[in-house]
Design a protein around this motif. Structure first.
Motif, short mmCIF file in Angstrom:
data_model
loop_
_atom_site.label_atom_id
_atom_site.label_comp_id
_atom_site.label_asym_id
_atom_site.label_seq_id
_atom_site.Cartn_x
_atom_site.Cartn_y
_atom_site.Cartn_z
N VAL A 102 0.85 -1.20 0.00
CA VAL A 102 0.00 0.00 0.00
C VAL A 102 0.88 1.24 0.00
N GLN A 103 1.86 1.27 0.92
CA GLN A 103 2.70 2.47 1.05
C GLN A 103 3.53 2.72 -0.20
N ARG A 104 3.96 1.65 -0.86
CA ARG A 104 4.79 1.81 -2.05
C ARG A 104 3.94 1.89 -3.31
N ARG A 105 2.62 1.91 -3.16
CA ARG A 105 1.71 2.03 -4.31
C ARG A 105 1.94 0.93 -5.35
N VAL A 106 2.13 -0.30 -4.86
CA VAL A 106 2.24 -1.42 -5.81
C VAL A 106 0.81 -1.87 -6.11
N MET A 107 0.20 -1.19 -7.03
CA MET A 107 -1.20 -1.46 -7.34
C MET A 107 -1.42 -1.16 -8.82
N ASN A 108 -2.55 -1.61 -9.34
CA ASN A 108 -2.80 -1.35 -10.76
C ASN A 108 -3.49 0.02 -10.93
N TRP A 109 -3.83 0.33 -12.15
CA TRP A 109 -4.34 1.67 -12.45
C TRP A 109 -5.62 1.97 -11.69
N THR A 110 -6.42 0.93 -11.44
CA THR A 110 -7.67 1.18 -10.72
C THR A 110 -7.48 1.14 -9.20
N GLY A 111 -6.24 0.99 -8.76
CA GLY A 111 -5.96 1.07 -7.32
C GLY A 111 -6.13 -0.24 -6.57
N ASN A 112 -6.12 -1.39 -7.29
CA ASN A 112 -6.22 -2.66 -6.60
C ASN A 112 -4.84 -3.25 -6.33
N LEU A 113 -4.68 -3.77 -5.11
CA LEU A 113 -3.39 -4.36 -4.72
C LEU A 113 -3.32 -5.81 -5.22
N PRO A 114 -2.11 -6.39 -5.29
CA PRO A 114 -2.03 -7.84 -5.55
C PRO A 114 -2.74 -8.57 -4.40
N PRO A 123 12.17 -22.72 6.34
CA PRO A 123 13.33 -22.86 7.25
C PRO A 123 14.11 -21.57 7.42
N VAL A 124 13.93 -20.60 6.49
CA VAL A 124 14.72 -19.37 6.61
C VAL A 124 13.88 -18.13 6.88
N GLY A 125 12.58 -18.28 7.01
CA GLY A 125 11.73 -17.11 7.25
C GLY A 125 10.28 -17.42 6.93
N GLU A 126 9.68 -16.64 6.04
CA GLU A 126 8.30 -16.89 5.64
C GLU A 126 8.17 -16.74 4.13
N ARG A 127 7.19 -17.44 3.58
CA ARG A 127 6.91 -17.34 2.14
C ARG A 127 5.45 -16.94 1.95
N VAL A 128 5.23 -15.92 1.12
CA VAL A 128 3.86 -15.47 0.85
C VAL A 128 3.55 -15.71 -0.63
N TRP A 129 2.42 -16.36 -0.89
CA TRP A 129 1.96 -16.57 -2.27
C TRP A 129 1.15 -15.35 -2.67
N VAL A 130 1.55 -14.73 -3.76
CA VAL A 130 0.90 -13.48 -4.17
C VAL A 130 0.33 -13.64 -5.58
N LEU A 131 -0.93 -13.31 -5.73
CA LEU A 131 -1.57 -13.36 -7.06
C LEU A 131 -1.61 -11.94 -7.61
N LEU A 132 -0.96 -11.75 -8.76
CA LEU A 132 -0.88 -10.40 -9.33
C LEU A 132 -2.14 -10.12 -10.14
N ARG A 133 -2.75 -8.97 -9.90
CA ARG A 133 -3.93 -8.61 -10.69
C ARG A 133 -3.49 -8.04 -12.03
N ALA A 134 -4.43 -7.94 -12.95
CA ALA A 134 -4.12 -7.36 -14.27
C ALA A 134 -3.54 -5.98 -14.07
N GLY A 135 -2.42 -5.71 -14.73
CA GLY A 135 -1.80 -4.39 -14.62
C GLY A 135 -0.63 -4.35 -13.67
N ILE A 136 -0.34 -5.48 -12.98
CA ILE A 136 0.82 -5.52 -12.08
C ILE A 136 1.68 -6.70 -12.53
N ASP A 137 3.00 -6.56 -12.51
CA ASP A 137 3.84 -7.72 -12.82
C ASP A 137 4.88 -7.91 -11.72
N GLY A 138 5.63 -9.01 -11.86
CA GLY A 138 6.61 -9.35 -10.83
C GLY A 138 7.65 -8.26 -10.63
N VAL A 139 7.97 -7.53 -11.70
CA VAL A 139 9.00 -6.49 -11.60
C VAL A 139 8.55 -5.39 -10.63
#
Ligand SMILES: Nc1ncnc2c1ncn2[C@@H]1O[C@H](COP(=O)(O)OP(=O)(O)OP(=O)(O)O)[C@@H](O)[C@H]1O
Ligand SMILES: [Mg+2]
Length: 480
Positions: A102-114, A123-139
Motif C-alpha cells: 500500500v505504502q509503495r503504491r504497488v497497485m494497478n491503475w484502478t488502485g487494486n493491490l495484488p 526454514p529461513v523465514g516466511e513465504r507469501v503466495w501473491v496473485l498479481l492482478r491485471a496491470g501488475i507484474d513481478g518487476v
C-alpha cells in the motif's frame, strides 16, 4: 539557513501524481477485512466457543484450567513454542507485506493491490503466495524488495515467479541465512530448521549431574553423508542452498569446475563429490592432486592416483583418452549414442585438484600444452562415454581456464574470489552485473559459492564439509 535555496525548496515545479482509490461498497470492504484477518478471527471465535461450551459443563475455574494449562504448556515446550512463533510470524508477515505494498503504491491503475493468498513459515523465514492482478507484474514487486525486507523487519526479501503462471509469485522474507558464519560442519539439509545444531543445543547447566553423566559416555561419531552404496546415476547431495534446501546435482554426462581464492572451500566441494563417486558401485575414480594431500586421503578407493608429477598426469590422461576412444568404438558397434545405466561398463570420474599446477606451473610449456589439450578433449568428448571431469583451481584466470574450456563444464561452482572479473571468469561474462558475484561472499563463509547449472541461474549454496575422519570412514566402507 541559506536564504537563496529556502524558497526553491517549496517551489513545486516537478510533475506529481494524484492517487485515487476506488470507492468500494461497505460489504466489499468488510469481506476484504474478514478474509485478511481470517486467522485472528478463527482463533478468537474458537476460543470463545470453547469457553462458552466449557463454562456450561464446568465451573469457571475448571474451564480456565482446561483452556489455560494446554496454552501455557504449548508456550513452555520449545518445539510447540517455536511452531506457534513461526505461524504467528507468517501471519504478521502477510499483514506487513500488504502495508508495504500500500505504502509503495504497488497497485494497478484502478488502485487494486495484488492478492496475498496465503503465507507459510520456511526454514529461513516466511513465504507469501501473491496473485498479481491485471496491470501488475513481478518487476513491480521486485523493485520494492528492499522496502519489503525492512517493512517485515527481516534481513532480506526475494521473489520467484511461477513459470507455469506468471501471475503467481512467491515472496520470500528471509530472517536467517543458513550459509553464513564459520560453521565447521554445515547442518544436514532441512535438519531442524531454526534450531542451532551441536553444542548450542545443550540446555543443561555445565556442572549438572546429568551433563557429567552424558559427557562420560563415548559419543558415537556420525558421518554427515550416508555410507550406503550408491550409483553415479543418482543425484549427489552437494550441500544446502540459502533456503536450507538440499542441493542435488547429477554428474553423469556432465562435468563440473570449482574455482575460488585459496581456502575458499574448493577441496571441501571436491571431497563431497569424490565421496559420492567412491560409494557408487558403478563408477571408478581417477584422481590427480597437485598438492597430493587433499585427494591423497582417497588413494585406497581410487583406481589411479597421480600426485604432483606432470609427466605421469599426461600419461594418465593419454590412457583415459584411449579408454574413451575404445568406448566410442563399442558404442558405434552397438549403434547407440551414449552409455546407459546398467550398461556394459562403469563410469569413470576424473577428479583434478589444483588444475593450475598441471596446466600453468609444472614442467615446460610443451608438456603443459599437451596436458591442456588432452584435458580439453576428455572434457569435450568424455560425457557420452561416461567419463566425468571434476576440476578445481585456485587462480580463475584466462590462462588456466580459457573460455572455450570453461564453457565445456556444465556445472560451475564459484567460491569466494578476490575480484568481480574472477567471478565472471568462472560463472560466465555478465553474471556479476546481474548480482551473482562471488567476490561479495563473506571471507568467513568457507565452502559457500554460486553454483551455476547449464542454462540456469546461479544458486548460492554451501558444500557439505567432510572431515578427515569422515573421508576415512567412506574409504573404509568402500574398501572393506
Ligand atoms: N563447506 C565448508 N563448511 C565449513 N567449513 C569449510 C567448508 N569448506 C571449507 N571449509 C573450511 O575452510 C578451510 C579451507 O577449505 P579448503 O581446503 O576446501 O579450501 P581450498 O579452496 O581447497 O583451499 P586451497 O586453495 O588452499 O586448496 C577448511 O580447512 C575448512 O576449515
Ligand atoms: Mg584445496
Amino acid at each position: 539557513m541559506n536564504s537563496q535555496t529556502a524558497p526553491n525548496r517549496f517551489a513545486r515545479s516537478e510533475p506529481f501524481e494524484v492517487f485515487t482509490r476506488p470507492q468500494r461498497s461497505r460489504p466489499a470492504r468488510l469481506a476484504g477485512l474478514l478474509i485478511r484477518r481470517r486467522v485472528e478471527i478463527a482463533v478468537i471465535v474458537a476460543g470463545l466457543l470453547a469457553w462458552s461450551w466449557l463454562t456450561e459443563h464446568l465451573p469457571t475455574w475448571g474451564a480456565g484450567l482446561v483452556l489455560g494449562v494446554p496454552t501455557l504448556a504449548a508456550l513452555a515446550v520449545p518445539v510447540s513454542r517455536r511452531y506457534l512463533h513461526r505461524r504467528v510470524l507468517a501471519v504478521l508477515t502477510r499483514h506487513r507485506l500488504r502495508s508495504v505494498l500500500v505504502q509503495r503504491r504497488v497497485m494497478n491503475w484502478t488502485g487494486n493491490l495484488p492478492v496475498l493468498l496465503w503465507s507459510r513459515p520456511t526454514p529461513v523465514g516466511e513465504r507469501v503466495w501473491v496473485l498479481l492482478r491485471a496491470g501488475i507484474d513481478g518487476v513491480d514487486i521486485e523493485r520494492n524488495l528492499a522496502h519489503i525486507a525492512s517493512g517485515c523487519f527481516a534481513r532480506d526479501a526475494r521473489i520467484s515467479v511461477t513459470r507455469r503462471m506468471t501471475a503467481l509469485v512467491l515472496v520470500d522474507v528471509i530472517r536467517r541465512d543458513p550459509l553464513s558464519g564459520p560453521a565447521a560442519r554445515p547442518a544436514a539439509p532441512r535438519s531442524a530448521p531454526g534450531r542451532p545444531a551441536g553444542p548450542a543445543q545443550r540446555a543443561h547447566p555445565e556442572g549438572s549431574l546429568i551433563m557429567r553423566a552424558i559427557r562420560r559416555r563415548p559419543r558415537p561419531r556420525s558421518c554427515p553423508i550416508d555410507l550406503a552404496p550408491t550409483s553415479i546415476w543418482d543425484p549427489i547431495r552437494l550441500g544446502i542452498d540459502e533456503n536450507a534446501c538440499s542441493v542435488d546435482i547429477t554428474l553423469i554426462y556432465r562435468n563440473i569446475l570449482l574455482a575460488g581464492e585459496p581456502g575458499a572451500g574448493k577441496s571441501g566441494g571436491l571431497n563431497r563429490i569424490t565421496a559420492h563417486a567412491a560409494l557408487a558401485t558403478d563408477c571408478r575414480l581417477w584422481l590427480m592432486d597437485g598438492k597430493r594431500v587433499e585427494l591423497g586421503l582417497w588413494r585406497r578407493a581410487a583406481e589411479r592416483f597421480v600426485g604432483p608429477d606432470l609427466a605421469e598426469a599426461i600419461d594418465a590422461l593419454g590412457e583415459l583418452q584411449a579408454e574413451m576412444d575404445r568406448r566410442y568404438d563399442q558404442l558405434d558397434t552397438d549403434g547407440v549414442r551414449q552409455i546407459e545405466r546398467q550398461d556394459w561398463t562403469d563410469a569413470i570420474m576424473l577428479v583434478i585438484d589444483e588444475l593450475a599446477y598441471y596446466s600453468a606451473t609444472a614442467g615446460d610449456k610443451k608438456q603443459r600444452d599437451q596436458f591442456s589439450l588432452l584435458l580439453r578433449d576428455i572434457v569435450a568428448r568424455g560425457r557420452a562415454a561416461g567419463i566425468i571431469a571434476v576440476a578445481a583451481t585456485q587462480r580463475p584466470s584466462h590462462d588456466i581456464i580459457p573460455v572455450s574450456l570453461r564453457d565445456l563444464f556444465g556445472y560451475r561452482l564459484a567460491f569466494r574470489c578476490t575480484t568481480e572479473t574472477s567471478s565472471d571468469i568462472i560463472l560466465g561474462h555478465g553474471w556479476h552485473a546481474r548480482g551473482y558475484d562471488a567476490s561479495t561472499i563473506d571471507p568467513e563463509d568457507r565452502g559457500v559459492g554460486w553454483l551455476l547449472a547449464e542454462g540456469g541461474i546461479p544458486r548460492r549454496m554451501r558444500c557439505t564439509w567432510l572431515t578427515d575422519a569422515d573421508i576415512a570412514a567412506v574409504v573404509t566402507a568402500v574398501t572393506s
